[in-house]
Motif scaffolding. Structure first.
Motif, PDB file in Angstrom:
ATOM      1  N   ASP A   8      12.538   9.836   0.795  1.00 63.77           N
ATOM      2  CA  ASP A   8      11.853   8.483   0.872  1.00 63.77           C
ATOM      3  C   ASP A   8      11.107   8.106  -0.396  1.00 63.77           C
ATOM      4  OD1 ASP A   8      10.128  10.667   1.001  1.00 63.77           O
ATOM      5  OD2 ASP A   8       8.908  10.208   2.791  1.00 63.77           O
ATOM      6  N   GLU A   9      11.960   8.372  -1.446  1.00 63.02           N
ATOM      7  CA  GLU A   9      11.398   8.374  -2.894  1.00 63.02           C
ATOM      8  C   GLU A   9      10.796   6.694  -2.983  1.00 63.02           C
ATOM      9  OE1 GLU A   9      15.384   7.909  -5.614  1.00 63.02           O
ATOM     10  OE2 GLU A   9      14.751   9.986  -5.053  1.00 63.02           O
ATOM     11  N   GLY A  10      11.872   6.065  -2.679  1.00 61.35           N
ATOM     12  CA  GLY A  10      11.390   4.739  -2.773  1.00 61.35           C
ATOM     13  C   GLY A  10      10.113   4.001  -2.095  1.00 61.35           C
ATOM     14  N   ALA A  11      10.239   4.573  -1.098  1.00 56.57           N
ATOM     15  CA  ALA A  11       8.734   4.126  -0.244  1.00 56.57           C
ATOM     16  C   ALA A  11       7.406   4.720  -1.018  1.00 56.57           C
ATOM     17  CB  ALA A  11       8.788   4.699   1.394  1.00 56.57           C
ATOM     18  N   ALA A  12       7.872   5.893  -1.445  1.00 55.06           N
ATOM     19  CA  ALA A  12       6.447   6.666  -1.988  1.00 55.06           C
ATOM     20  C   ALA A  12       6.331   6.006  -3.298  1.00 55.06           C
ATOM     21  CB  ALA A  12       6.931   8.155  -2.469  1.00 55.06           C
ATOM     22  N   ILE A  13       7.258   5.588  -4.143  1.00 57.31           N
ATOM     23  CA  ILE A  13       6.607   4.990  -5.371  1.00 57.31           C
ATOM     24  C   ILE A  13       6.094   3.535  -4.878  1.00 57.31           C
ATOM     25  CG2 ILE A  13       7.947   3.757  -7.403  1.00 57.31           C
ATOM     26  CD1 ILE A  13       7.657   6.622  -7.771  1.00 57.31           C
ATOM     27  N   ASN A  14       6.621   2.880  -4.238  1.00 57.18           N
ATOM     28  CA  ASN A  14       6.124   1.725  -3.704  1.00 57.18           C
ATOM     29  C   ASN A  14       4.738   1.804  -3.152  1.00 57.18           C
ATOM     30  OD1 ASN A  14       8.401   0.411  -4.378  1.00 57.18           O
ATOM     31  ND2 ASN A  14       9.412   0.226  -2.368  1.00 57.18           N
ATOM     32  N   ARG A  15       4.357   2.827  -2.431  1.00 56.21           N
ATOM     33  CA  ARG A  15       3.086   3.116  -1.883  1.00 56.21           C
ATOM     34  C   ARG A  15       2.064   3.394  -3.201  1.00 56.21           C
ATOM     35  NH1 ARG A  15      -1.201   1.574   0.198  1.00 56.21           N
ATOM     36  NH2 ARG A  15      -2.433   3.074   1.112  1.00 56.21           N
ATOM     37  N   VAL A  16       2.453   3.989  -3.936  1.00 58.69           N
ATOM     38  CA  VAL A  16       1.501   4.845  -5.118  1.00 58.69           C
ATOM     39  C   VAL A  16       1.482   3.245  -5.980  1.00 58.69           C
ATOM     40  CG1 VAL A  16       1.554   6.045  -7.155  1.00 58.69           C
ATOM     41  CG2 VAL A  16       2.083   6.888  -4.788  1.00 58.69           C
ATOM     42  N   THR A  17       2.621   2.835  -6.216  1.00 57.63           N
ATOM     43  CA  THR A  17       2.346   1.368  -6.839  1.00 57.63           C
ATOM     44  C   THR A  17       1.331   0.537  -6.537  1.00 57.63           C
ATOM     45  OG1 THR A  17       4.488   1.655  -7.958  1.00 57.63           O
ATOM     46  CG2 THR A  17       3.684  -0.601  -7.978  1.00 57.63           C
ATOM     47  N   GLU A  18       1.327   0.383  -4.996  1.00 59.35           N
ATOM     48  CA  GLU A  18       0.408  -0.374  -4.447  1.00 59.35           C
ATOM     49  C   GLU A  18      -1.151   0.075  -4.683  1.00 59.35           C
ATOM     50  OE1 GLU A  18      -0.877  -2.063  -0.046  1.00 59.35           O
ATOM     51  OE2 GLU A  18       1.275  -0.844  -0.239  1.00 59.35           O
ATOM     52  N   VAL A  19      -1.332   1.204  -4.464  1.00 58.72           N
ATOM     53  CA  VAL A  19      -2.518   1.944  -4.638  1.00 58.72           C
ATOM     54  C   VAL A  19      -3.076   1.880  -5.935  1.00 58.72           C
ATOM     55  CG1 VAL A  19      -3.866   4.002  -4.780  1.00 58.72           C
ATOM     56  CG2 VAL A  19      -2.417   3.529  -2.720  1.00 58.72           C
ATOM     57  N   ILE A  20      -2.152   1.770  -6.965  1.00 61.29           N
ATOM     58  CA  ILE A  20      -2.765   1.778  -8.591  1.00 61.29           C
ATOM     59  C   ILE A  20      -3.194   0.515  -8.579  1.00 61.29           C
ATOM     60  CG2 ILE A  20      -1.742   1.755 -10.878  1.00 61.29           C
ATOM     61  CD1 ILE A  20      -0.206   4.624  -9.884  1.00 61.29           C
ATOM     62  N   THR A  21      -2.371  -0.649  -8.281  1.00 61.81           N
ATOM     63  CA  THR A  21      -2.659  -1.944  -8.619  1.00 61.81           C
ATOM     64  C   THR A  21      -3.534  -2.407  -7.840  1.00 61.81           C
ATOM     65  OG1 THR A  21      -0.750  -2.722  -7.180  1.00 61.81           O
ATOM     66  CG2 THR A  21      -0.195  -2.403  -9.883  1.00 61.81           C
ATOM     67  N   THR A  22      -3.744  -2.393  -6.545  1.00 59.26           N
ATOM     68  CA  THR A  22      -4.840  -3.152  -5.759  1.00 59.26           C
ATOM     69  C   THR A  22      -6.043  -2.410  -5.775  1.00 59.26           C
ATOM     70  OG1 THR A  22      -4.148  -1.785  -3.572  1.00 59.26           O
ATOM     71  CG2 THR A  22      -3.010  -3.685  -4.086  1.00 59.26           C
ATOM     72  N   GLU A  23      -6.241  -1.217  -6.286  1.00 58.02           N
ATOM     73  CA  GLU A  23      -7.493  -0.403  -6.110  1.00 58.02           C
ATOM     74  C   GLU A  23      -7.966  -0.394  -7.710  1.00 58.02           C
ATOM     75  OE1 GLU A  23      -9.278   0.827  -3.754  1.00 58.02           O
ATOM     76  OE2 GLU A  23      -7.950   0.552  -2.102  1.00 58.02           O
ATOM     77  N   GLY A  24      -7.323  -1.125  -8.525  1.00 55.84           N
ATOM     78  CA  GLY A  24      -7.858  -1.506 -10.020  1.00 55.84           C
ATOM     79  C   GLY A  24      -7.845   0.028 -10.911  1.00 55.84           C
ATOM     80  N   ILE A  25      -6.758   0.721 -10.360  1.00 57.47           N
ATOM     81  CA  ILE A  25      -6.357   2.149 -11.205  1.00 57.47           C
ATOM     82  C   ILE A  25      -5.927   1.940 -12.473  1.00 57.47           C
ATOM     83  CG2 ILE A  25      -5.853   4.482 -10.884  1.00 57.47           C
ATOM     84  CD1 ILE A  25      -6.038   4.370  -8.076  1.00 57.47           C
ATOM     85  N   GLY A  26      -4.836   0.777 -12.565  1.00 54.62           N
ATOM     86  CA  GLY A  26      -3.949   0.798 -13.514  1.00 54.62           C
ATOM     87  C   GLY A  26      -3.080  -0.395 -13.270  1.00 54.62           C
ATOM     88  N   GLU A  27      -2.110  -0.757 -14.147  1.00 52.79           N
ATOM     89  CA  GLU A  27      -1.037  -1.801 -13.949  1.00 52.79           C
ATOM     90  C   GLU A  27       0.220  -1.218 -14.555  1.00 52.79           C
ATOM     91  OE1 GLU A  27      -1.817  -3.667 -18.614  1.00 52.79           O
ATOM     92  OE2 GLU A  27      -3.139  -4.399 -16.922  1.00 52.79           O
ATOM     93  N   GLU A  28       1.286  -1.768 -14.158  1.00 56.33           N
ATOM     94  CA  GLU A  28       2.681  -1.378 -14.166  1.00 56.33           C
ATOM     95  C   GLU A  28       2.886  -1.612 -15.710  1.00 56.33           C
ATOM     96  OE1 GLU A  28       6.108  -1.916 -11.736  1.00 56.33           O
ATOM     97  OE2 GLU A  28       4.893  -2.662 -10.520  1.00 56.33           O
ATOM     98  N   CYS A  29       3.673  -0.891 -16.515  1.00 54.32           N
ATOM     99  CA  CYS A  29       4.224  -1.036 -17.941  1.00 54.32           C
ATOM    100  C   CYS A  29       5.732  -1.898 -17.943  1.00 54.32           C
ATOM    101  CB  CYS A  29       4.178   0.205 -18.766  1.00 54.32           C
ATOM    102  SG  CYS A  29       2.551   0.994 -18.886  1.00 54.32           S
TER     103      CYS A  29
END
Length: 89
Positions: A68-89
């Protein structure tokens, strides 16, 4: 599968954002890892992530390997971006 992020949270990866990331990663069976300054830790380990001492402006790579690597990356990306932790490079 992996993605790179720039940490934008004013305090860097302190307890709250680390908890959010570990919680998100822990719900998946894939191995999910965080790499910072050539050191890789298990993103499911709060102590491992906090021990990195990741400051604002740091670049990190989140990687996942497993069924489930794709789902895991998508969920972590969502948390990082929506919680103001960081932004994609």
């Amino acid at each position: 599968m992996e993605k790179r992020f720039k940490i934008t949270a004013q305090e860097g990866l302190h307890a709250r954002p680390c908890t959010l990331l570990v919680t998100a990663a822990s719900s998946f069976s894939s191995d999910v890892q965080l790499t910072h300054n050539e050191t890789t830790v298990n993103l499911k380990s709060i102590m491992g992530v906090m021990a990195q001492g990741i400051s604002p402006g740091a670049l990190v790579t989140i990687s996942a390997k497993g069924e489930d690597e794709g789902a895991a990356i998508n969920r972590v990306t969502e948390v990082i971006t929506t919680e103001g932790i960081g932004e994609e490079c």
